[in-house]
Write an enzyme that holds these catalytic residues in place. Structure first.
Site, PDB file in Angstrom:
ATOM      1  N   THR A 157      -9.234   2.453   6.098  1.00  0.00           N
ATOM      2  CA  THR A 157      -8.902   0.722   6.631  1.00  0.00           C
ATOM      3  C   THR A 157      -7.533   1.365   6.876  1.00  0.00           C
ATOM      4  OG1 THR A 157      -8.237   0.572   3.865  1.00  0.00           O
ATOM      5  CG2 THR A 157     -10.110   0.018   4.821  1.00  0.00           C
ATOM      6  N   ALA A 158      -6.781   2.525   6.417  1.00  0.00           N
ATOM      7  CA  ALA A 158      -5.636   2.837   7.238  1.00  0.00           C
ATOM      8  C   ALA A 158      -5.490   3.370   8.778  1.00  0.00           C
ATOM      9  CB  ALA A 158      -5.098   3.627   6.362  1.00  0.00           C
TER      10      ALA A 158
ATOM     11  N   ASP B  19       0.924  -0.900   0.293  1.00  0.00           N
ATOM     12  CA  ASP B  19       0.017  -0.423   0.453  1.00  0.00           C
ATOM     13  C   ASP B  19       0.797   1.167  -0.143  1.00  0.00           C
ATOM     14  OD1 ASP B  19      -2.289  -0.993  -0.212  1.00  0.00           O
ATOM     15  OD2 ASP B  19      -2.772  -0.946   2.076  1.00  0.00           O
TER      16      ASP B  19
ATOM     17  N   SER C  66      -6.677   5.820  10.026  1.00  0.00           N
ATOM     18  CA  SER C  66      -7.978   5.487  10.855  1.00  0.00           C
ATOM     19  C   SER C  66      -8.486   4.464  11.685  1.00  0.00           C
ATOM     20  CB  SER C  66      -9.027   6.396  10.439  1.00  0.00           C
ATOM     21  OG  SER C  66     -10.352   7.151  10.988  1.00  0.00           O
TER      22      SER C  66
ATOM     23  N   ASP D 225      -5.119  10.157   3.916  1.00  0.00           N
ATOM     24  CA  ASP D 225      -5.961  10.891   5.313  1.00  0.00           C
ATOM     25  C   ASP D 225      -4.525  12.264   4.456  1.00  0.00           C
ATOM     26  OD1 ASP D 225      -3.589   8.811   5.945  1.00  0.00           O
ATOM     27  OD2 ASP D 225      -4.421   8.229   6.987  1.00  0.00           O
TER      28      ASP D 225
END
Length: 270
Positions: free
Chosen positions: A171-172, A61, A174, A131
Site C-alpha cells: 500500500t506504499a 505512517d 509499490s 520495503d
C-alpha cells in the site's frame, strides 16, 4: 503496563495530542515512557526512559515506521494513532483515545504478526516492515539491475529502480509505482520496477521465502533504503541480498477489520 511513546517531532497538533495521551494513560494507571528527545518535546517532567511493553506511535505512517524499529528492537507489539493523511499502518483515530486507553487497561486486544523484510549490502544489514528500494542516484541516468531469485537469473531491469515489498508495503511505494494491493495476511514478496525501460514492467509476486539478489550491472551507483532509511550505496557489481526477516512485526489490534474494509475506509471508497 509501560507504553513507549514515539512522536512526530515537527507538528504542534501531534505534540498536543501526545500530551493528552500521557494524561489519559496516567489517569488509567498506565505508565508512559519515552526517549529523552521525545520527552523533551512532550513532557520532560513526566516522561522518563524505560523498557516498553507496547510501543505507541503518534503521527502518520512515517512515525509508525520509526515506532516499528523500536518495537523490533524490544520485541514488543506496536500500534499507532493516526494524525497523518491516510494512515494505513495506524490502528486508532484521535477521537478514539479514551476507548483505546480503556482497551489497553482491560487488555481487550489481539496481537497480529506481520511479515517483515531484511536486506544486506557489503556487510551492512537492516530490517523493515514495508520495503527495500534500490534506486538510481543520478536522476538523469537509468540503472541496470540484474536480479537472481533463489540462485537463478530472473532478468535484468533498466529502470529508475526496484521496490521489493511485503504485503504491508504493497500500500506504499509499490502501489504508487503501479503494483497491486495485497491483503496483509497473505505472506509474499512483491518485486515492482520503477519506470522500467523494457517490455516487461509488471509486478512479480513471489514466495515469502524467496531469496532475491540484486546486482548493479553497470557503473552507475544505486541508493539502497529499507523503509526509507539509508542502508548504503551500491556500486558496480555490488549485490543487495533481500529475504524475509526472521522476526515478524507484532501489531496490536483493538478490533477486527478486513483488508477490503480498511481500503474502503482509508481511500474513502464505497
Amino acid at each position: 503496563m509501560k507504553l513507549g511513546l514515539v512522536v512526530h517531532e515537527s507538528r504542534r497538533d501531534v505534540i498536543e495530542f501526545a500530551r493528552r495521551f500521557v494524561d489519559a494513560a496516567e489517569e488509567a494507571g498506565l505508565v508512559a515512557v519515552a526517549e529523552p528527545e521525545v520527552a523533551a518535546m512532550v513532557d520532560p517532567a513526566r516522561l522518563a526512559p524505560g523498557t516498553p511493553d507496547v510501543v505507541v506511535a503518534v503521527g502518520g505512517d512515517g512515525t509508525m515506521l520509526a515506532a516499528v524499529q523500536v518495537a523490533l528492537a524490544q520485541n514488543v507489539p506496536v500500534f499507532g494513532f493516526n494524525l497523518g493523511t491516510i494512515g494505513f499502518l495506524t490502528e486508532v483515530e484521535p477521537e478514539e483515545l479514551d476507548a483505546a486507553v480503556e482497551a489497553l487497561v482491560a487488555e481487550r486486544f489481539e496481537i497480529v504478526p506481520r511479515m517483515s523484510i531484511q536486506a544486506t549490502l557489503n556487510g551492512a544489514a537492516a530490517q523493515g516492515l514495508n520495503d527495500v528500494v534500490v534506486e538510481k542516484v543520478d536522476t538523469l541516468r537509468l540503472i541496470h539491475l540484474e536480479v537472481d531469485i533463489d540462485g537463478r537469473r530472473f532478468m535484468t531491469y533498466r529502470a529508475d529502480g526496484l521496490i521489493v515489498a511485503t504485503p504491508t508495503g504493497s500500500t506504499a511505494y509499490s502501489f504508487s509505482a503501479g503494483g497491486p494491493l495485497v491483503d496483509h495476511s497473505i505472506e509474499s514478496i512483491l518485486l515492482t520496477p520503477v519506470a522500467p525501460h523494457s517490455l516487461f514492467g509488471r509486478t512479480v509476486v513471489l514466495s515469502p521465502d524467496s531469496r532475491i539478489e540484486i546486482r548493479v550491472a553497470r557503473d552507475r551507483p544505486a541508493r539502497v533504503t529499507v523503509d526509507k532509511e539509508p542502508l548504503g550505496q551500491a556500486q558496480f557489481e555490488d549485490v543487495v541480498v533481500i529475504t524475509r526477516a526472521p522476526n515478524p512485526v507484532q501489531f496490536l489490534r483493538f478490533r477486527s477489520r478486513s483488508f477490503p474494509h480498511t481500503l474502503t475506509e482509508k481511500f474513502g471508497l464505497g
